[in-house]
Design an enzyme around this catalytic site. Structure first.
Site, short mmCIF file in Angstrom:
data_model
loop_
_atom_site.label_atom_id
_atom_site.label_comp_id
_atom_site.label_asym_id
_atom_site.label_seq_id
_atom_site.Cartn_x
_atom_site.Cartn_y
_atom_site.Cartn_z
N SER A 140 52.46 28.51 21.20
CA SER A 140 53.03 29.43 20.21
C SER A 140 53.01 30.84 20.80
O SER A 140 52.18 31.15 21.65
CB SER A 140 52.16 29.42 18.94
OG SER A 140 52.54 30.47 18.08
N TYR A 152 44.17 30.23 14.20
CA TYR A 152 45.39 29.64 14.79
C TYR A 152 45.65 30.24 16.18
O TYR A 152 45.91 29.53 17.15
CB TYR A 152 46.57 29.89 13.86
CG TYR A 152 47.89 29.32 14.35
CD1 TYR A 152 48.14 27.96 14.30
CD2 TYR A 152 48.90 30.16 14.84
CE1 TYR A 152 49.35 27.43 14.74
CE2 TYR A 152 50.11 29.64 15.28
CZ TYR A 152 50.34 28.28 15.22
OH TYR A 152 51.54 27.76 15.66
P1 NAI Z 1 55.58 21.40 10.74
O1 NAI Z 1 54.42 21.72 9.88
O2 NAI Z 1 56.94 21.42 10.18
O3 NAI Z 1 55.35 19.98 11.45
C1 NAI Z 1 54.11 19.65 12.00
C2 NAI Z 1 53.96 18.14 12.01
O4 NAI Z 1 52.67 17.85 12.56
C3 NAI Z 1 54.00 17.54 10.61
O5 NAI Z 1 54.89 16.44 10.57
C4 NAI Z 1 52.57 17.12 10.34
O6 NAI Z 1 52.44 15.96 9.53
C5 NAI Z 1 52.08 16.86 11.77
N1 NAI Z 1 50.62 16.92 11.85
C6 NAI Z 1 49.78 17.84 11.33
N2 NAI Z 1 48.50 17.50 11.57
C7 NAI Z 1 48.55 16.35 12.27
C8 NAI Z 1 47.56 15.49 12.81
N3 NAI Z 1 46.25 15.73 12.66
N4 NAI Z 1 47.96 14.38 13.47
C9 NAI Z 1 49.28 14.10 13.61
N5 NAI Z 1 50.26 14.85 13.12
C10 NAI Z 1 49.89 15.97 12.46
O7 NAI Z 1 55.46 22.40 11.96
P2 NAI Z 1 56.46 22.81 13.13
O8 NAI Z 1 56.91 24.19 12.86
O9 NAI Z 1 57.45 21.76 13.41
O10 NAI Z 1 55.39 22.91 14.31
C11 NAI Z 1 55.37 22.10 15.45
C12 NAI Z 1 54.50 22.78 16.50
O11 NAI Z 1 55.05 24.04 16.81
C13 NAI Z 1 53.06 23.05 16.04
O12 NAI Z 1 52.18 22.81 17.12
C14 NAI Z 1 53.08 24.52 15.70
O13 NAI Z 1 51.81 25.12 15.81
C15 NAI Z 1 54.06 25.05 16.72
N6 NAI Z 1 54.68 26.31 16.39
C16 NAI Z 1 55.52 26.44 15.29
C17 NAI Z 1 56.15 27.65 15.06
C18 NAI Z 1 57.14 27.85 13.96
O14 NAI Z 1 57.58 29.00 13.77
N7 NAI Z 1 57.51 26.84 13.21
C19 NAI Z 1 55.90 28.82 15.92
C20 NAI Z 1 55.02 28.57 17.00
C21 NAI Z 1 54.45 27.36 17.23
#
Ligand code: NAI
Length: 256
Positions: A140, A152
Site C-alpha cells: 500500500s 495498518y
Molecule cells: P477489500 O476489502 O475490498 O477486499 C479484501 C478481501 O480480502 C475481501 O474479499 C476479504 O474477505 C479478504 N480477506 C480479509 N481478511 C482475510 C483473511 N483473513 N483471509 C482471507 N481473506 C481475507 O479490499 P481491497 O481494496 O480489494 O484490498 C486488497 C488489498 O489491497 C489489501 O491488501 C489492501 O490492504 C490493499 N490496498 C487497498 C487499497 C485501496 O485503496 N482499496 C489501497 C492500498 C492497499
C-alpha cells in the site's frame, strides 16, 4: 515470443472474493492461467463472476491467518498434480485507529492478516514452486509513507521487509517476489472513506483521480508473467503518483 500469456500456469490469489483480488483473478483467467481464487467464505462470492469448477477458475475457502488451512490448500493442489507458478498475497484488512488510540490488539490483528497471512502463504506454497514462479505481495502507499492509521501503516511497512527477505531467499531457486503498492483504489474497502479523506488524497495525487481494480490487476499480471523475468525485490506503486513526490505536491500547487 515472451508475453503476458499465462497458459499452463497455476496462480493462487488470496482475498479474491471482491475488490482487487476478484479483478486479479478475472484478469489472470483472461491471460490463460488456471486460477485458484480463495477467500473467507465457504461459497464463491458473487464478485468473482462465473466460476467454472474444474475449469480455469476454482474457488477454495481460505483464511490466510490459518496455517493448517494453507497446508490443506497445498495438499489439495498437490493432489491435483499441479505445481504453483504464482501467488498473489492480496488479502488484507484495514484498521483506522490513530497513534494515541491504537491498541496492541489493533496492531496484532492487522499484522496477523497483512503480514503473517503473506508469510504463511509463501511458506505453504513455495515448496510447490519451481524456477520461473512469481509471488506478488500487495502492499500500500501506506507502506511508503506516514499514512495516519498507524497499525495498518506499520503492517504494510512490515510486509515490505517480508517481501525483500523472500526475494533474497527464494531468488536462488528462480522464484521472484515483488510488491505492488496501490494508492486510493475504488473497492469495498474504500467505499466508506470519508469525503475529506477522498478529497485530501486526490489533492496529493498527480493524476488527480482514484484508481480502478483493473489498473492494479494489470501490474500484478505483468509481475506474474515472463515479461518481468529479471524483476525481483521490486516495489511498484500503482497510485497515480501519490507516493513519488514525497510531499512536494502541495508546495508546487501553492506556487502555481
Ligand atoms: P477489500 O476489502 O475490498 O477486499 C479484501 C478481501 O480480502 C475481501 O474479499 C476479504 O474477505 C479478504 N480477506 C480479509 N481478511 C482475510 C483473511 N483473513 N483471509 C482471507 N481473506 C481475507 O479490499 P481491497 O481494496 O480489494 O484490498 C486488497 C488489498 O489491497 C489489501 O491488501 C489492501 O490492504 C490493499 N490496498 C487497498 C487499497 C485501496 O485503496 N482499496 C489501497 C492500498 C492497499
Amino acid at each position: 515470443m515472451v508475453g503476458l500469456d499465462l497458459a499452463g500456469r497455476t496462480v493462487v490469489v488470496t482475498g479474491a472474493g471482491q475488490g482487487q483480488g476478484a479483478a486479479e483473478a478475472r484478469l489472470l483467467v483472461d491471460a490463460g492461467a488456471r486460477v485458484i481464487a480463495t477467500d473467507l467464505g465457504p461459497e464463491p462470492p458473487p464478485g468473482l463472476g462465473a466460476v467454472f469448477s474444474g475449469g480455469p477458475l476454482t474457488y477454495r475457502q481460505l483464511d490466510v491467518t490459518d496455517g493448517p488451512g494453507w497446508a490443506k490448500l497445498a495438499e489439495w493442489i498437490r493432489s491435483q498434480g499441479w505445481q504453483v507458478d504464482g501467488l498473489v498475497n492480496n488479502a488484507g484488512i484495514t484498521q483506522r485507529s490513530r497513534l494515541l488510540d491504537a491498541s496492541v490488539a489493533d496492531l496484532q490483528r492487522v499484522y496477523e492478516v497483512n503480514v503473517a497471512g503473506s508469510l504463511l502463504g509463501i511458506q505453504a506454497l513455495a515448496p510447490l514452486m519451481r524456477s520461473g514462479a512469481s509471488i506478488v505481495n500487495v502492499g500500500s502507499v501506506a507502506g511508503l509513507t506516514a499514512h495516519y492509521p498507524v497499525a495498518y501503516t506499520a503492517s504494510k511497512w512490515a510486509l515490505r521487509g517480508l517481501s525483500q527477505v523472500a526475494a533474497m531467499e527464494l531468488g536462488p531457486r528462480g522464484i521472484r517476489v515483488n510488491t505492488v503498492h496501490p494508492g486510493f483504489i475504488e473497492t469495498p474497502m474504500t467505499q466508506g472513506a470519508k469525503p475529506e479523506f477522498r478529497q485530501a488524497t486526490l489533492a496529493e495525487t498527480p493524476l488527480g483521480r482514484t484508481g480502478s481494480v483493473e489498473e492494479v490487476a494489470g501490474v500484478v499480471l505483468f509481475l506474474l508473467s515472463p515479461l518481468s523475468s529479471f524483476v525481483t525485490g521490486a516495489e511498484i506503486p500503482v497510485d497515480g503518483g501519490q507516493a513519488g513526490h514525497g510531499g512536494a505536491k502541495s508546495v508546487s500547487d501553492a506556487l502555481r
